[in-house]
Design an enzyme around this catalytic site. Structure first.
Site, PDB file in Angstrom:
ATOM      1  N   HIS A   1      -9.357   1.536 -10.691  1.00 17.51           N
ATOM      2  CA  HIS A   1      -9.959   2.053 -12.013  1.00 17.51           C
ATOM      3  C   HIS A   1      -8.803   2.182 -13.011  1.00 17.51           C
ATOM      4  O   HIS A   1      -7.623   1.667 -12.977  1.00 17.51           O
ATOM      5  CB  HIS A   1     -10.462   3.436 -11.452  1.00 17.51           C
ATOM      6  CG  HIS A   1      -9.562   4.320 -10.964  1.00 17.51           C
ATOM      7  ND1 HIS A   1      -8.343   4.937 -11.494  1.00 17.51           N
ATOM      8  CD2 HIS A   1      -9.371   4.801  -9.627  1.00 17.51           C
ATOM      9  CE1 HIS A   1      -7.741   5.619 -10.770  1.00 17.51           C
ATOM     10  NE2 HIS A   1      -8.382   5.579  -9.554  1.00 17.51           N
TER      11      HIS A   1
ATOM     12  N   ARG B   1     -11.621   7.887  -4.626  1.00 19.12           N
ATOM     13  CA  ARG B   1     -12.224   8.944  -3.913  1.00 19.12           C
ATOM     14  C   ARG B   1     -13.321   9.482  -4.472  1.00 19.12           C
ATOM     15  O   ARG B   1     -14.358  10.016  -3.810  1.00 19.12           O
ATOM     16  CB  ARG B   1     -11.322   9.926  -3.136  1.00 19.12           C
ATOM     17  CG  ARG B   1     -10.654   9.309  -2.191  1.00 19.12           C
ATOM     18  CD  ARG B   1      -9.857  10.485  -1.266  1.00 19.12           C
ATOM     19  NE  ARG B   1      -9.317   9.865   0.031  1.00 19.12           N
ATOM     20  CZ  ARG B   1      -8.051   9.544  -0.113  1.00 19.12           C
ATOM     21  NH1 ARG B   1      -7.005   9.814  -0.811  1.00 19.12           N
ATOM     22  NH2 ARG B   1      -7.473   9.195   1.214  1.00 19.12           N
TER      23      ARG B   1
ATOM     24  N   MET C   1      -9.507  10.478 -12.931  1.00 18.00           N
ATOM     25  CA  MET C   1     -10.211   9.151 -11.970  1.00 18.00           C
ATOM     26  C   MET C   1      -9.419   8.982 -10.457  1.00 18.00           C
ATOM     27  O   MET C   1      -8.151   9.314 -10.475  1.00 18.00           O
ATOM     28  CB  MET C   1      -9.621   8.039 -12.736  1.00 18.00           C
ATOM     29  CG  MET C   1     -10.762   8.022 -14.065  1.00 18.00           C
ATOM     30  SD  MET C   1     -10.538   6.287 -14.817  1.00 18.00           S
ATOM     31  CE  MET C   1     -11.482   6.566 -16.282  1.00 18.00           C
TER      32      MET C   1
ATOM     33  N   GLN D   1      -0.689   6.626   6.517  1.00 16.87           N
ATOM     34  CA  GLN D   1      -0.944   7.827   5.684  1.00 16.87           C
ATOM     35  C   GLN D   1      -2.258   8.495   5.979  1.00 16.87           C
ATOM     36  O   GLN D   1      -2.450   9.678   5.061  1.00 16.87           O
ATOM     37  CB  GLN D   1      -0.453   7.464   4.353  1.00 16.87           C
ATOM     38  CG  GLN D   1      -1.489   6.651   3.563  1.00 16.87           C
ATOM     39  CD  GLN D   1      -1.260   6.276   2.030  1.00 16.87           C
ATOM     40  OE1 GLN D   1      -0.212   5.342   2.162  1.00 16.87           O
ATOM     41  NE2 GLN D   1      -1.687   6.724   1.110  1.00 16.87           N
TER      42      GLN D   1
ATOM     43  N   GLY E   1       1.502   7.428 -10.415  1.00 13.59           N
ATOM     44  CA  GLY E   1       0.609   8.450 -11.230  1.00 13.59           C
ATOM     45  C   GLY E   1       1.033   9.697 -11.045  1.00 13.59           C
ATOM     46  O   GLY E   1       1.558  10.291 -10.093  1.00 13.59           O
TER      47      GLY E   1
ATOM     48  N   GLY F   1      -7.237   4.489 -14.186  1.00 14.31           N
ATOM     49  CA  GLY F   1      -5.867   4.959 -13.777  1.00 14.31           C
ATOM     50  C   GLY F   1      -5.007   4.055 -13.398  1.00 14.31           C
ATOM     51  O   GLY F   1      -3.794   4.037 -13.857  1.00 14.31           O
ATOM     52  N   HIS F   2      -5.029   3.307 -12.406  1.00 12.47           N
ATOM     53  CA  HIS F   2      -4.230   2.246 -11.977  1.00 12.47           C
ATOM     54  C   HIS F   2      -3.936   1.225 -12.970  1.00 12.47           C
ATOM     55  O   HIS F   2      -2.931   0.698 -12.982  1.00 12.47           O
ATOM     56  CB  HIS F   2      -4.982   1.483 -10.869  1.00 12.47           C
ATOM     57  CG  HIS F   2      -5.359   2.186  -9.550  1.00 12.47           C
ATOM     58  ND1 HIS F   2      -6.848   2.432  -9.401  1.00 12.47           N
ATOM     59  CD2 HIS F   2      -4.610   2.513  -8.521  1.00 12.47           C
ATOM     60  CE1 HIS F   2      -6.873   3.069  -8.061  1.00 12.47           C
ATOM     61  NE2 HIS F   2      -5.689   3.404  -7.503  1.00 12.47           N
TER      62      HIS F   2
HETATM   63  P1  AMP Z   1      -3.992   4.944  -4.928  1.00 12.78           P
HETATM   64  O1  AMP Z   1      -4.578   3.640  -4.847  1.00 12.78           O
HETATM   65  O2  AMP Z   1      -4.816   6.022  -5.041  1.00 12.78           O
HETATM   66  O3  AMP Z   1      -2.879   5.136  -3.862  1.00 12.78           O
HETATM   67  O4  AMP Z   1      -2.945   5.188  -6.261  1.00 12.78           O
HETATM   68  C1  AMP Z   1      -1.991   3.857  -6.499  1.00 12.78           C
HETATM   69  C2  AMP Z   1      -1.414   4.698  -7.546  1.00 12.78           C
HETATM   70  O5  AMP Z   1      -2.280   4.779  -8.901  1.00 12.78           O
HETATM   71  C3  AMP Z   1      -0.586   5.934  -7.582  1.00 12.78           C
HETATM   72  O6  AMP Z   1       0.814   5.861  -8.050  1.00 12.78           O
HETATM   73  C4  AMP Z   1      -1.430   7.021  -8.149  1.00 12.78           C
HETATM   74  O7  AMP Z   1      -0.787   8.009  -8.397  1.00 12.78           O
HETATM   75  C5  AMP Z   1      -2.031   6.065  -9.319  1.00 12.78           C
HETATM   76  N1  AMP Z   1      -3.242   6.796  -9.728  1.00 12.78           N
HETATM   77  C6  AMP Z   1      -4.373   7.133  -9.176  1.00 12.78           C
HETATM   78  N2  AMP Z   1      -5.370   7.785  -9.973  1.00 12.78           N
HETATM   79  C7  AMP Z   1      -4.785   7.742 -11.172  1.00 12.78           C
HETATM   80  C8  AMP Z   1      -5.198   8.376 -12.268  1.00 12.78           C
HETATM   81  N3  AMP Z   1      -6.338   8.683 -12.476  1.00 12.78           N
HETATM   82  N4  AMP Z   1      -4.269   8.229 -13.345  1.00 12.78           N
HETATM   83  C9  AMP Z   1      -2.907   7.753 -13.294  1.00 12.78           C
HETATM   84  N5  AMP Z   1      -2.761   7.305 -12.154  1.00 12.78           N
HETATM   85  C10 AMP Z   1      -3.397   7.399 -11.092  1.00 12.78           C
END
Ligand code: AMP
Length: 284
Positions: free
Chosen positions: A34, A187, A184, A61, A147, A36-37
């Protein structure tokens, strides 16, 4: 943009780029990307010559009763978003590629992993630190982007890199939020419309804390109490924890001073959601 599933191929590609003097930026993710990524990838693009993104739902994890089996996936959409944000290479390994046999070796970042989310997700941060360590060894980036939304994860990785002398800069990236302020998260897709509305209690409780701090409150207990009372009023939300700590080292504090972090986790139905805000008290 290339996609590779093997360790040997990603090593070859990254090494070839390093040999020409290129700086390598790395964004580890579990996919279902999304905005955020994308903000992590965009930052990596700005600061490096070659950007690699990993997409891997890491089984180690997840706890036995967590959402590993149903974690959302959409590789085609992920590819489009990676391309748009400026990715050069996607690493998309299978579980067998990364765990050909049951590992005997793990990374335990003591003291930072048995608090906050670690209390509710035993073994989670051990799984995170171990897979990130493996990915760092495979890709050997110059910079890696994480993030701030996952504040404890960021602290764990920063500490691991410091303790084990990884020659990698860890770059924190601010949380990207939806219009209503909800952070964002992949989940969020589990939430019904009503649950999604209820999820705004996370950011609203943090905004309440922010207002208290801005009007002079400096006692952690008072902020904790007010946030808890606020969250308890939302019938769909079950509070797991609120923690008020130093930003670095995540040490619990009574009186607010310096850089602090307020982090919390709630459950809405079966969906676990986290959020946080940090403050420089001196500036307030
Ligand atoms: P995930 O795919 O949930 O493991 O997240 C991968 C990376 O994206 C991690 O470093 C998260 O902290 C970051 N991340 C996830 N959601 C957000 C967000 N809303 N804003 C910024 N970074 C994010």
């Amino acid at each position: 943009m290339f996609v590779t599933k093997t360790i040997s191929e990603i090593r070859n590609i990254v090494n070839a780029n390093k040999k020409t003097g290129k700086k390598i930026g790395f964004v580890p993710t579990m996919g279902y990307l999304h905005e955020g990524h994308c903000s992590l990838i965009t930052k990596a693009r700005e600061e490096n010559d070659f950007v690699t993104v990993s997409i891997f739902v890491n089984p180690t994890q997840f706890g036995p009763n967590e959402d590993f089996a149903v974690y959302p996936k959409d590789f085609e959409k992920d590819k489009q978003l990676c391309l748009k944000a400026g990715t050069d290479l996607i690493f998309y390994p299978s579980i067998e590629e990364l765990y050909p046999s049951t590992p005997f070796t793990h990374i335990d970042v003591e003291k930072l992993t048995n608090i906050m989310c670690g209390v509710f997700r035993p073994g989670h941060f051990r799984g995170v630190a171990t897979i990130v360590c493996k990915l760092f060894n495979i890709i050997q980036p110059d910079r890696a982007y994480f993030g701030e939304k996952d504040a404890q994860q960021l602290a764990v990785i920063q500490r691991m890199v410091e303790d084990l002398n990884f020659p990698i800069d860890i770059v924190p990236v601010p949380t990207v939020r939806d219009k209503d302020g909800v952070a964002m998260s992949s989940r969020n897709s589990y939430l019904s419309r009503k649950e999604r509305q209820a999820a705004s209690v996370l950011i609203k409780s943090l905004v309440l804390a922010k207002k208290m701090i801005e009007t002079g409150e400096r006692t952690a207990d008072a902020i904790h109490r007010a946030m808890k009372e606020f969250i308890d009023k939302e019938p769909m939300a079950n509070l797991e924890y609120i923690s008020i700590t130093t930003k670095e080292g995540l040490q619990p504090i009574q009186k607010l001073s310096g850089y602090i972090l307020i982090a919390l986790a709630i459950k809405i139905g079966n969906t676990r959601l986290i959020d946080n805000m940090s403050f420089n008290i001196k500036l307030l």
